[in-house]
Each structure stands twice: as structure tokens, then as C-alpha cells.
Scaffold this active site. Sequence first.
Site, PDB file in Angstrom:
ATOM      1  N   ASP A  47      12.850  13.458  -9.758  1.00  9.20           N
ATOM      2  CA  ASP A  47      13.474  14.572  -9.702  1.00  9.20           C
ATOM      3  C   ASP A  47      12.908  15.417  -8.416  1.00  9.20           C
ATOM      4  OD1 ASP A  47      14.987  14.243 -11.996  1.00  9.20           O
ATOM      5  OD2 ASP A  47      13.559  15.291 -13.354  1.00  9.20           O
ATOM      6  N   HIS A  72       0.765  -1.284  -0.064  1.00 13.24           N
ATOM      7  CA  HIS A  72      -0.044  -0.123   0.281  1.00 13.24           C
ATOM      8  C   HIS A  72       1.043   1.265   0.130  1.00 13.24           C
ATOM      9  CE1 HIS A  72      -3.462  -2.778   0.591  1.00 13.24           C
ATOM     10  NE2 HIS A  72      -2.947  -3.177   1.485  1.00 13.24           N
ATOM     11  N   LYS A  99       3.007   2.261  -2.879  1.00 16.74           N
ATOM     12  CA  LYS A  99       3.463   2.215  -4.210  1.00 16.74           C
ATOM     13  C   LYS A  99       3.854   3.644  -4.587  1.00 16.74           C
ATOM     14  CE  LYS A  99       0.352  -0.670  -5.630  1.00 16.74           C
ATOM     15  NZ  LYS A  99      -0.178  -1.050  -4.195  1.00 16.74           N
TER      16      LYS A  99
END
Length: 696
Positions: free
Chosen positions: A625, A618, A620
Amino acid sequence: MTAPMLLVPILLPVAIALIAILVPSRVKYVREVISVLASVVLLYFAWSFFTIKNLTWKMAWMGNGVDFDLRLYHFSSFILLGLAGFLFLIALYSSVKMKNVPRVREYYAYVFLTAAFANGAVLSNNFVPFIFFWEGLLLTLYGLITIGGKKDSNRTAVKSFILGGFCDFSMILGVAILWKITGTLTLSEISVRPEGLAAASFILMVVGAIGKAGAMPFHTWIPDAAIDAPVSVMAFIPAALEKLLGIYFLARITLDFFQLEKNSTLAIILMTIGAATIVLAVFMALIQKDFKRLLSYHAVSQVGYMILGIGTAIPIGIAGGIFHMINHAMYKCGLFLSAGSVEHRTGTTELKKLGGLSKVMPLTAAGFTVCALAISGVWPLNGFVSKEMVFHGALESGYAIFAVAAWVGAIFTAASFLKAGHSVFFGPRRPEAPNAPKVKESQAPVVIPILILALLCITFGVFNKLPLVTFIQPILTGHVEAGESLDFTAHALSVFNPVAGISILCLLLALALLCGPPCPVLSAPSAGPSIRTFFSPNGGGTEAIASEIRNARSEVLVQAYSFTSVPIARALLDARKRGVKVTVILDKSQRTAKYSASTFLTNARIPTYIDAKHAIAHNKIIIIDRECVITGSFNFTKAAEEKNAENILMIRGNPDLAAKYLANFEWHLKHSEPYQGRGASLIPSWRSRPSVPRPG
């Protein structure tokens, strides 16, 4: 000082270069101390030669007019003094900044060989030894760029070699034509009108001079070298040495070898090159996101003022171009050293990762400010004086368009340095900026050269009569028509004339461009962060993620449960090959998963970690940058791609949110273990076909 002493500025640096190579790397401080002391000795000799001004030393060499002929006169002694001064400052700066460079022995050897070749070129009074020394600079530049050790350092060095080689070949061809016309190789004996074949010789030799100075279109290696070469190399060579040598030779071409006339075709060609270089390069500087690349484009732009001034063939314009040469070497060297000081303490020169450094690096900020104001042409600094002289020369030529181009360059030069100063020193600290308590002022050997150069910018501006009368005016003696004045000090700091008024208006306009005029469009409230969404079915999220990774500039951080997505893995691999830093954290289940990219990523030298304590199904996320956050209910699996199981958010322009996700990533990274791989890569054919990976 006797005539044979003219060999000292050539032979002493060669001896120091040999010592630098022979002293083992493990021996501390000896190399640094010797280099600083040797630069002081060279500075003493240069000053002594400047006080003498007239010496010649000639030795028969190859016959047929090819002699080893050295000549010291006012112009060459002036350039010799400038080269010695910058060598001393770079040696002092390098004693701290370069002491831990792996190839430090080669670095010092190349620096002092560069000094030897430069001194030889300035003193040569015969074209054959002149070409030998001039070409030697091409080799040492190549070596110094490779010292940077970056991924593209060798490629940039090759580019500089090719472009420089083309310009030098043009110069050699021009010299050969001139030899055919005059029958002599002795520089002091040549003076012809640039007509017919002599005009071709003039153009070819000008290509060699402006190529060395870094004018367009021979400039493209300089911005690359700003990233790939050590900053001390940029401060010494493109910012100082090559401007001094290139403009010195250009001035000799137009004053001594050929009799360039005002408003002639060749003069207009020179002014056009100068004006185009000013404008085009400063526009490129405006869009740079790296401190050193921004400075490199300004190094190109400023040489345009020198070429424009000399191309006017008018005393005040020529004097302005030569004065701008030495002024530019001062403030641009100081600016590059300031960037190096920032990099030394923060580890970066990316503008978006800096800010607020004036509080923790006040001396560097002070030196930068003075040099930035000088290059912007702010009264009463040296840049104001030399630019005013160039503006006057351009207007006196009768072609106001060249003065307008110079003023346009002045506007955007000032605007870009206002932006750079705000981004690095005086603006608020960014979320990406290094932690303030850890950043502090650089050591004295790093800061002192910056402050010396800043002080010289003030001195050469406020007391401009000293350099103009002592250094510049004697160069033009004998090159003016009867009745023309060589007194350039009368209006050097005057603001009560139309030209100075326009220049000041340009500075105010630059300030307005940065701050924004009070118009509805520019004062409209921000639209807030940019948010893109992708939903099943057929959301296209996978390709959007891969596209964002392909556009990454510096860093991609990935945290995922599992990973078998071919397009995203390919994008990560391509990003790593471009030099982007890629880090991946996977769930602990991926150690034994039947299908996983973990071994493939590891074998591709992408740092891959396994979260040993938590299931991260859970959590992800991708952070690109440190500004673009990708999250949502998606997975990096081929099965998810085929079923279009993607509900994704891409968020830009929310630094607080990015900082929170970054903190979460770093928290997981602290208790993650480097993945060691399971033998052969599980995905041996991903580069050729998009299939589900199979166990090896």
C-alpha cells in the site's frame, strides 16, 4: 399545456433510451448531444408544468378501480422540476466522464429509463401504475451499478436489488392493506387515521419510502455502490433521485394518506429512525479512507434529518425535512460530481493518495468547498437553513434528545468534511499522490454542473425566501391547524437565537476536533515511524509477511531473488483475488531455476517480471500500500523458512523511505521483462499442501 401532455415526461425519456441503444458505439458525440438536448426539453416541460400546477389525465385500464391516472399538483410539479434539473446536469457531466465507458449505450438507456420511471411515479395518482414505475427503478438501478465493471459490481447490484425488493414488497403489502381499508386505489382520495390495521399499513409503507431514500438499516448497498458504480450514477440516484422520491412519498404518507399526529407513537418511531440514521451513519463516514465511500455514508446520514423533520409532525419540522431533501440533492450531487472530477484527473479517490489539488483543480475545489460547507450547515448556505428548521421542529416536539442527536450529527459532519477537504484539496501533496504537472482541471462539461450546484447552494441559502415561499409552504397548505404559521422565513438565517447559537457552537467544536485542543495528550510529539523486527532462530517473519499481505488494501509490490515460499505465495494469490494489485520482480536466474514460483505466479495471473540486467539478491523488498516497507536479510524460500534464516525489518510511517524503495522498484521494473511461464505450473498442489514445488 393540455392534460395529455403529462405523458411527455414519461414517454420522451423512454424514446431517448431506445435511441441510445440503437446508436452504434463507434458513432461519436451523437448520443451525448441527443441526451443533453433531450434533458433540456424535459427541463422546459417540467418548468411549464410547475407554472400550471394543476392537471389531471385519466384513462380506464383494468377496471375495479385500476386506472392509468396521472395528477399534477404543486408537490408533484416541484419534484418533477427537481428531477429534470438533475437529469440535465448528469447528462452534461456524462458527456465527458462516461464517453469512453465500454457499455455507454446501456448507460444512457438506463439513465433515461430511470428518469421515465421516476417521473411516472411522481405523477401517478393510482397505486397500480405507481407501483409499476416504482419497481421499474429497482431494475434500472441494478443495471446502472453493473455498468461500473468492477470486480464486485454485480454483487453490489444484487445487494441493492434484494434490499430494495424487500422494502418495495413491504410497501406493496401496506398498499394492499390500505386498499382493503379504504376501498380505493386513487391516491388523492385516501385519508385515514393510522390506527389498528391502518397503523400496520403506515409502517409498511414507511419502510418502502425510507428504503428508497436510503435510511438505515436499508443503506448497506450505497457505500459498496460508491466504489463499484460510476460516480455519475451515485450523483444521480442515491444522492438526488432516490432522496427526492423517497422523501416525497414519505411526506405524502404522513400528510395525505394518514393523519400523523405530533408526539404519537408512530411519530416517535419516525423521529427515532431519523436520529439513529444521522448519528450511526456519520460515525461510519468518519473512518472512511475513500472519498466516494465517505460521501456515500453522508448521503445516508443526511436522510436522517429529512425523516426526523417529517416525523415531528410540526409544520416547521416538516418544511425543514422537505427543504433539506432538495438541499441535500443539490450539495450531495455536487460533492459526488467533485469526487468524479478528482477521479477523472488523478485516477483515484483514496484520500491517502491525494492532496494539494486546489492549486491544479481550482474550480473543482471551489465547487467542493461550497457544497461541503452547505452540508456542514455553515451560515448562510442552504444547509444551515433547512437544518435549523429541523432543529426547531425537534425541540418543539418536546423530546430534546432528537435535537441533541441532530446536533451531534452536525458536529461530526463538519469534522469529516474538514478532514476530507484537507486530504484532497488543501493539504500538502502526498508521496503517493499523482504527479502535479500531469493533473489539471477537468473539462467544462464536468466542472459546470458542480459550479451550478454550488451556486444553487448559495442562492437557496441567502435567498431562502424564494424556495420556502415558492416550493415548500404551498405543500403544507391545508395540513396545519388553525392559528399555526406557515411563514418559515422570519428566522431562517437568524443567528440571534439559542438554536442557531448551539449550531454555530457545534461547528466550532468540529473545528476543534480536527485541529486538536491545546492539551498535552494531543500536542505530544509523534513517536516516529513504527518498526518491527524479526530475527533467527524462530523469528516468525514468514507469517508476519503473509499477514501483512493479507491485510493489504490496494497494492503489493514484491522484489526478490528467488521464490518458493508457500505461505507468502498463498497470501499473494488471496490478495489478487480480493482485487489488490500485485506485481512481482524476480532475479534473472529464476528463468531456469529448478524450483521457482515464477510459473505459478504467472498462471495465477499475477504480473511477474524477470530482471534481465541485474542480480537482485541484495534488493529483497516488499512494499504494501506504498506505506509499509519490508526488507532485510531474508528470502522467499522454504529452505530459509525451515532454517529460520530471517532477519527482517517492517517499517511504517516513513513516507520518504517508502518513496525511495518505490523508486528503486520502479527502476528495476523499467528494464524487466514479463515472464511468459514454462508450460504447466510448477506448483500444482500448493493450495492443498505446503510442500516444496517440483518441476512439472
